[in-house]
Design a protein around this motif. Structure first.
Motif, PDB file in Angstrom:
ATOM      1  N   ILE A  28     -28.777  14.315  11.802  1.00 23.65           N
ATOM      2  CA  ILE A  28     -30.031  13.558  11.773  1.00 23.65           C
ATOM      3  C   ILE A  28     -30.294  12.923  13.134  1.00 23.65           C
ATOM      4  CG2 ILE A  28     -31.191  11.570  10.734  1.00 23.65           C
ATOM      5  CD1 ILE A  28     -29.574  12.299   8.146  1.00 23.65           C
ATOM      6  N   ILE A  29     -29.278  12.366  13.752  1.00 32.03           N
ATOM      7  CA  ILE A  29     -29.406  11.721  15.060  1.00 32.03           C
ATOM      8  C   ILE A  29     -29.789  12.738  16.126  1.00 32.03           C
ATOM      9  CG2 ILE A  29     -28.127  10.456  16.849  1.00 32.03           C
ATOM     10  CD1 ILE A  29     -28.931   8.908  14.216  1.00 32.03           C
ATOM     11  N   HIS A  30     -29.226  13.929  16.051  1.00 31.96           N
ATOM     12  CA  HIS A  30     -29.474  14.964  17.060  1.00 31.96           C
ATOM     13  C   HIS A  30     -30.953  15.340  17.095  1.00 31.96           C
ATOM     14  CE1 HIS A  30     -24.988  16.283  16.984  1.00 31.96           C
ATOM     15  NE2 HIS A  30     -25.136  14.994  16.845  1.00 31.96           N
ATOM     16  N   LYS A  31     -31.610  15.344  15.929  1.00 33.56           N
ATOM     17  CA  LYS A  31     -33.028  15.678  15.872  1.00 33.56           C
ATOM     18  C   LYS A  31     -33.874  14.624  16.575  1.00 33.56           C
ATOM     19  CE  LYS A  31     -32.477  18.105  11.499  1.00 33.56           C
ATOM     20  NZ  LYS A  31     -32.702  18.041  10.049  1.00 33.56           N
ATOM     21  N   VAL A  32     -33.416  13.378  16.557  1.00 38.99           N
ATOM     22  CA  VAL A  32     -34.171  12.272  17.154  1.00 38.99           C
ATOM     23  C   VAL A  32     -33.803  12.058  18.618  1.00 38.99           C
ATOM     24  CG1 VAL A  32     -34.675   9.799  16.991  1.00 38.99           C
ATOM     25  CG2 VAL A  32     -34.374  11.148  14.904  1.00 38.99           C
ATOM     26  N   PHE A  33     -32.512  11.984  18.910  1.00 40.15           N
ATOM     27  CA  PHE A  33     -32.030  11.617  20.247  1.00 40.15           C
ATOM     28  C   PHE A  33     -31.462  12.775  21.054  1.00 40.15           C
ATOM     29  CE2 PHE A  33     -31.362   7.666  17.730  1.00 40.15           C
ATOM     30  CZ  PHE A  33     -32.273   6.879  18.394  1.00 40.15           C
ATOM     31  N   GLY A  34     -31.187  13.879  20.417  1.00 37.16           N
ATOM     32  CA  GLY A  34     -30.494  14.964  21.102  1.00 37.16           C
ATOM     33  C   GLY A  34     -29.001  14.776  20.990  1.00 37.16           C
ATOM     34  N   SER A  35     -28.272  15.665  21.618  1.00 37.25           N
ATOM     35  CA  SER A  35     -26.824  15.637  21.528  1.00 37.25           C
ATOM     36  C   SER A  35     -26.238  15.781  22.922  1.00 37.25           C
ATOM     37  CB  SER A  35     -26.360  16.796  20.635  1.00 37.25           C
ATOM     38  OG  SER A  35     -24.968  16.841  20.571  1.00 37.25           O
ATOM     39  N   GLY A  36     -25.384  14.852  23.307  1.00 40.09           N
ATOM     40  CA  GLY A  36     -24.773  14.955  24.630  1.00 40.09           C
ATOM     41  C   GLY A  36     -24.136  13.657  25.072  1.00 40.09           C
ATOM     42  N   PHE A  37     -23.904  13.571  26.375  1.00 41.79           N
ATOM     43  CA  PHE A  37     -23.191  12.447  26.959  1.00 41.79           C
ATOM     44  C   PHE A  37     -24.000  11.822  28.089  1.00 41.79           C
ATOM     45  CE2 PHE A  37     -19.992  15.622  25.668  1.00 41.79           C
ATOM     46  CZ  PHE A  37     -19.368  14.891  24.671  1.00 41.79           C
ATOM     47  N   LEU A  38     -23.850  10.529  28.247  1.00 43.68           N
ATOM     48  CA  LEU A  38     -24.400   9.821  29.388  1.00 43.68           C
ATOM     49  C   LEU A  38     -23.616  10.245  30.620  1.00 43.68           C
ATOM     50  CD1 LEU A  38     -26.106   7.492  30.662  1.00 43.68           C
ATOM     51  CD2 LEU A  38     -24.225   5.964  29.993  1.00 43.68           C
ATOM     52  N   SER A  39     -24.307  10.705  31.654  1.00 43.58           N
ATOM     53  CA  SER A  39     -23.596  11.084  32.877  1.00 43.58           C
ATOM     54  C   SER A  39     -23.348   9.848  33.731  1.00 43.58           C
ATOM     55  CB  SER A  39     -24.396  12.114  33.678  1.00 43.58           C
ATOM     56  OG  SER A  39     -25.498  11.496  34.320  1.00 43.58           O
ATOM     57  N   PHE A  40     -22.290   9.901  34.513  1.00 44.33           N
ATOM     58  CA  PHE A  40     -22.007   8.802  35.420  1.00 44.33           C
ATOM     59  C   PHE A  40     -23.167   8.584  36.384  1.00 44.33           C
ATOM     60  CE2 PHE A  40     -20.424   7.462  39.616  1.00 44.33           C
ATOM     61  CZ  PHE A  40     -20.163   6.135  39.296  1.00 44.33           C
ATOM     62  N   ASN A  41     -23.740   9.650  36.914  1.00 40.57           N
ATOM     63  CA  ASN A  41     -24.853   9.510  37.863  1.00 40.57           C
ATOM     64  C   ASN A  41     -26.059   8.831  37.235  1.00 40.57           C
ATOM     65  OD1 ASN A  41     -23.531  10.545  40.105  1.00 40.57           O
ATOM     66  ND2 ASN A  41     -24.143  12.645  39.655  1.00 40.57           N
ATOM     67  N   ASP A  42     -26.398   9.181  35.998  1.00 41.87           N
ATOM     68  CA  ASP A  42     -27.512   8.522  35.309  1.00 41.87           C
ATOM     69  C   ASP A  42     -27.192   7.053  35.059  1.00 41.87           C
ATOM     70  OD1 ASP A  42     -29.035  10.822  35.307  1.00 41.87           O
ATOM     71  OD2 ASP A  42     -28.600  11.331  33.209  1.00 41.87           O
ATOM     72  N   TYR A  43     -25.954   6.767  34.679  1.00 45.13           N
ATOM     73  CA  TYR A  43     -25.542   5.387  34.443  1.00 45.13           C
ATOM     74  C   TYR A  43     -25.639   4.578  35.734  1.00 45.13           C
ATOM     75  CZ  TYR A  43     -22.660   1.428  33.038  1.00 45.13           C
ATOM     76  OH  TYR A  43     -22.200   0.159  32.771  1.00 45.13           O
ATOM     77  N   LYS A  44     -25.101   5.116  36.808  1.00 40.59           N
ATOM     78  CA  LYS A  44     -25.132   4.432  38.108  1.00 40.59           C
ATOM     79  C   LYS A  44     -26.567   4.175  38.542  1.00 40.59           C
ATOM     80  CE  LYS A  44     -23.540   4.938  42.856  1.00 40.59           C
ATOM     81  NZ  LYS A  44     -22.892   5.792  43.843  1.00 40.59           N
ATOM     82  N   HIS A  45     -27.418   5.166  38.388  1.00 41.36           N
ATOM     83  CA  HIS A  45     -28.835   5.009  38.760  1.00 41.36           C
ATOM     84  C   HIS A  45     -29.477   3.886  37.938  1.00 41.36           C
ATOM     85  CE1 HIS A  45     -32.902   6.008  39.966  1.00 41.36           C
ATOM     86  NE2 HIS A  45     -33.231   6.025  38.687  1.00 41.36           N
ATOM     87  N   PHE A  46     -29.192   3.857  36.646  1.00 41.01           N
ATOM     88  CA  PHE A  46     -29.756   2.812  35.782  1.00 41.01           C
ATOM     89  C   PHE A  46     -29.295   1.424  36.226  1.00 41.01           C
ATOM     90  CE2 PHE A  46     -29.497  -0.016  32.142  1.00 41.01           C
ATOM     91  CZ  PHE A  46     -30.815   0.025  31.676  1.00 41.01           C
TER      92      PHE A  46
END
Length: 179
Positions: A28-46
């Motif tokens: 159910i979550i995958h349909k709403v949010f997708g499936s995967g991991f937060l990347s370090f680069n995206d985290y650092k950018h945020f």
């Protein structure tokens, strides 16, 4: 506008368990949010784009410890003086040794461990594909690192969701949690 100092960032929307009523294992979550991991680069950018953030919750729908870049995320957070929590629950089945140490070294504040039983037989009824013994082993290793570093963090909480099949172990779980 308001600048929130505390946020929740999902480190993983993936989980290896197949818990009976979990929206993640039921896709159910995958349909709403997708499936995967937060990347370090995206985290650092945020973090660099939001320097006023002081506290982050890293868990919600998936198993945070499956994120292959979690150690880097923990270390960067420590460098930026950001307090981290994993309080929305973690199943603690698959925690790499380097992550166990980083949780202590980087002073993650707290972890809520989702353990719905006090034995392998009872735990595995709901936490399908999980191992109570492995969870306890990981918690013991984490506590060894806390002792090694002379640190009381992360503080651990035992989340025990009572079901008909496990309620007879609530007292045992309380006793084990206090040790």
């Amino acid at each position: 506008y308001s600048r929130p100092r505390h946020v929740c960032i999902e480190a993983s929307t993936v989980c290896q368990l197949k818990c009976v009523s979990c929206p993640t294992s039921n896709k159910i979550i995958h349909k709403v949010f997708g499936s995967g991991f937060l990347s370090f680069n995206d985290y650092k950018h945020f973090i660099e784009a939001h320097p006023w953030i002081t506290r982050i919750e890293l868990s919600n729908w998936g198993e945070v410890f499956l994120n292959p870049e979690l150690t880097e995320i923990l270390e960067f957070s420590q460098q930026k003086n950001i307090l981290l929590t994993i309080d929305n629950g973690a199943n603690m089945n698959a925690v790499p040794e380097k992550v166990l140490e980083a949780l202590v070294r980087c002073r993650v504040q707290s972890i809520t461990c989702s353990i719905d039983g006090a034995s392998e037989e009872t735990y595995s009824v709901y936490r399908v594909n999980g191992s109570y013994n492995q969870v306890i082993k990981n918690i013991r290793r984490l506590n060894e690192y806390k002792q090694q570093y002379g640190c009381d963090k992360p503080r651990l909480r035992w989340q025990f969701v009572a079901f008909g099949h496990n309620e007879h172990e609530i007292g045992t779980a309380r006793s084990l949690a206090s040790n």
